[in-house]
Design a protein around this motif. Structure first.
Motif, mmCIF file in Angstrom:
data_model
loop_
_atom_site.group_PDB
_atom_site.id
_atom_site.type_symbol
_atom_site.label_atom_id
_atom_site.label_comp_id
_atom_site.label_asym_id
_atom_site.label_seq_id
_atom_site.Cartn_x
_atom_site.Cartn_y
_atom_site.Cartn_z
ATOM 1 N N VAL A 226 4.437 -4.472 -15.222
ATOM 2 C CA VAL A 226 3.328 -3.622 -15.672
ATOM 3 C C VAL A 226 3.305 -2.305 -14.906
ATOM 4 N N SER A 227 3.650 -2.340 -13.605
ATOM 5 C CA SER A 227 3.471 -1.161 -12.759
ATOM 6 C C SER A 227 4.774 -0.592 -12.216
ATOM 7 N N TYR A 228 5.907 -1.015 -12.764
ATOM 8 C CA TYR A 228 7.186 -0.588 -12.176
ATOM 9 C C TYR A 228 7.393 0.924 -12.238
ATOM 10 N N ASN A 229 6.721 1.605 -13.183
ATOM 11 C CA ASN A 229 6.858 3.061 -13.291
ATOM 12 C C ASN A 229 5.732 3.804 -12.589
ATOM 13 N N ALA A 230 4.938 3.098 -11.780
ATOM 14 C CA ALA A 230 3.788 3.721 -11.127
ATOM 15 C C ALA A 230 4.034 4.028 -9.659
ATOM 16 N N TYR A 231 5.229 3.736 -9.144
ATOM 17 C CA TYR A 231 5.503 3.958 -7.725
ATOM 18 C C TYR A 231 6.982 4.231 -7.522
ATOM 19 N N LEU A 232 7.311 4.735 -6.337
ATOM 20 C CA LEU A 232 8.697 4.969 -5.943
ATOM 21 C C LEU A 232 8.964 4.261 -4.624
ATOM 22 N N ASP B 8 0.834 -1.203 0.000
ATOM 23 C CA ASP B 8 0.000 0.000 0.000
ATOM 24 C C ASP B 8 0.868 1.252 0.000
ATOM 25 N N CYS B 9 0.413 2.251 -0.741
ATOM 26 C CA CYS B 9 1.086 3.545 -0.793
ATOM 27 C C CYS B 9 1.116 4.153 0.606
ATOM 28 N N GLU B 10 2.276 4.638 1.043
ATOM 29 C CA GLU B 10 2.414 5.201 2.383
ATOM 30 C C GLU B 10 1.630 6.486 2.555
ATOM 31 N N SER B 11 1.226 7.110 1.449
ATOM 32 C CA SER B 11 0.518 8.381 1.538
ATOM 33 C C SER B 11 -0.989 8.211 1.457
ATOM 34 N N CYS C 261 2.886 5.947 -4.383
ATOM 35 C CA CYS C 261 2.482 5.971 -5.781
ATOM 36 C C CYS C 261 2.921 7.296 -6.410
ATOM 37 N N MET C 262 3.038 7.321 -7.720
ATOM 38 C CA MET C 262 3.553 8.494 -8.412
ATOM 39 C C MET C 262 2.648 9.705 -8.221
ATOM 40 N N ASP C 263 1.324 9.489 -8.190
ATOM 41 C CA ASP C 263 0.397 10.614 -7.998
ATOM 42 C C ASP C 263 0.658 11.304 -6.660
ATOM 43 N N CYS C 264 0.811 10.518 -5.590
ATOM 44 C CA CYS C 264 1.073 11.098 -4.268
ATOM 45 C C CYS C 264 2.448 11.745 -4.221
ATOM 46 N N SER C 265 3.414 11.135 -4.888
ATOM 47 C CA SER C 265 4.766 11.704 -4.904
ATOM 48 C C SER C 265 4.746 13.108 -5.500
ATOM 49 N N LYS C 266 3.999 13.269 -6.593
ATOM 50 C CA LYS C 266 3.918 14.584 -7.233
ATOM 51 C C LYS C 266 3.195 15.588 -6.338
ATOM 52 N N ARG C 267 2.076 15.157 -5.739
ATOM 53 C CA ARG C 267 1.316 16.066 -4.872
ATOM 54 C C ARG C 267 2.125 16.467 -3.649
ATOM 55 N N ASN C 268 2.832 15.498 -3.043
ATOM 56 C CA ASN C 268 3.618 15.809 -1.855
ATOM 57 C C ASN C 268 4.775 16.754 -2.167
#
Length: 265
Positions: free
Chosen positions: A78-84, A64-67, A93-100
């Motif tokens: 399939v999803s290796y570029n969707a998270y850090l 689970d995404c920590e954010s 997840c990349m969406d949360c990384s950008k928002r944070n």
């Protein structure tokens, strides 16, 4: 991702193995450097961001995404570029990384101005002070109040509402552990404590803050949100946001409709 024309030779969908003759959709990039070729059905699932959820739900490797708490299929091509991967462990997840990143940048800008003066334009209506008896003020008036009272709403974190978060019958919100332990009161018993939180219109709410224990961790939740979620018409995909009023550190909750343009929170 738009459908692409293939050559006249037939090939098969990488997922379902159905024959592809005239058209196909590009999926993820393979380790060979080529793009995965998918039929229209499987390609549409991939474009909607539901590929792993649909085809890999029983596989190992979900975290689970920590954010925001969203599940991510880690280690999957399939999803290796969707998270850090996070330095302290866990994933985001990349969406949360950008928002944070944007939130941290805005906080640095605010702190560099001492919390007063000319607020950055991109704060707009996202950071402001609500008077105790005067909701409905516009952004300019709120900035004037901010300068006068030397108080602002400082963003803490935000989370996209999941189906369970937006279920008005459950009336509870899962708070990612990282943010719960950073910004909420320390609690030592799972039964929890009442917690008073203000909304962005100045109304005070009393929720219950507790955790669900497990052998290795805790899941933190806010309970008793039925009336609040009904008032703001919370739905799946909406963004719930938490702020603190500084000085003082009082918690504030707001909700943004992602398709409604700039938020008033």
């Amino acid at each position: 991702m738009a459908a692409s024309s293939s050559s006249s030779s037939k090939t098969s969908c990488l997922q379902c193995q159905d024959s592809i003759s005239d058209t196909f959709k590009h999926g993820w990039r393979l380790r060979s450097g080529d793009w995965a070729r998918l039929c229209n059905r499987c390609g549409s699932v991939y474009e909607d961001g539901r590929f792993c959820e649909t085809f890999h739900s029983n596989d190992d490797g979900w975290r689970d995404c920590e954010s925001c708490g969203k599940l991510v299929h880690c280690g999957c091509v399939v999803s290796y570029n969707a998270y850090l991967l996070l330095d302290f462990g866990g994933v985001i997840c990349m969406d949360c990384s950008k928002r944070n990143f944007i939130t941290a940048r805005n906080r640095c800008l605010l702190e560099s101005q001492g919390g007063t003066g000319n607020l950055p334009r991109d704060f707009g209506k996202r950071i402001h002070v609500e008077p105790s008896n005067g909701p409905g003020l516009n952004g300019t008036e709120l900035q004037q109040i901010s300068r006068k009272t030397r108080s602002v709403f400082v963003p803490l974190f935000e989370k996209i509402l999941t189906a369970s978060d937006a279920d008005h019958k459950l009336a509870r919100l899962v708070i990612p552990k990282r943010w719960a332990e950073a910004f909420f009161p320390v609690i030592n018993v799972p039964t929890g404590v009442p917690i008073q939180i203000q909304d962005t219109d100045g109304k005070e709410w009393v929720f219950k803050y507790r955790y669900w224990p497990s052998s290795t961790s805790r899941t933190y939740v806010l309970e008793g949100l039925r009336d609040y979620m009904s008032l703001v018409k919370g739905q799946v995909g909406d963004i719930v946001k938490f702020y603190s009023i500084e000085p003082g550190g009082k918690l504030v909750i707001g909700l943004e409709k992602p398709s409604a343009g700039p938020s008033s929170t």
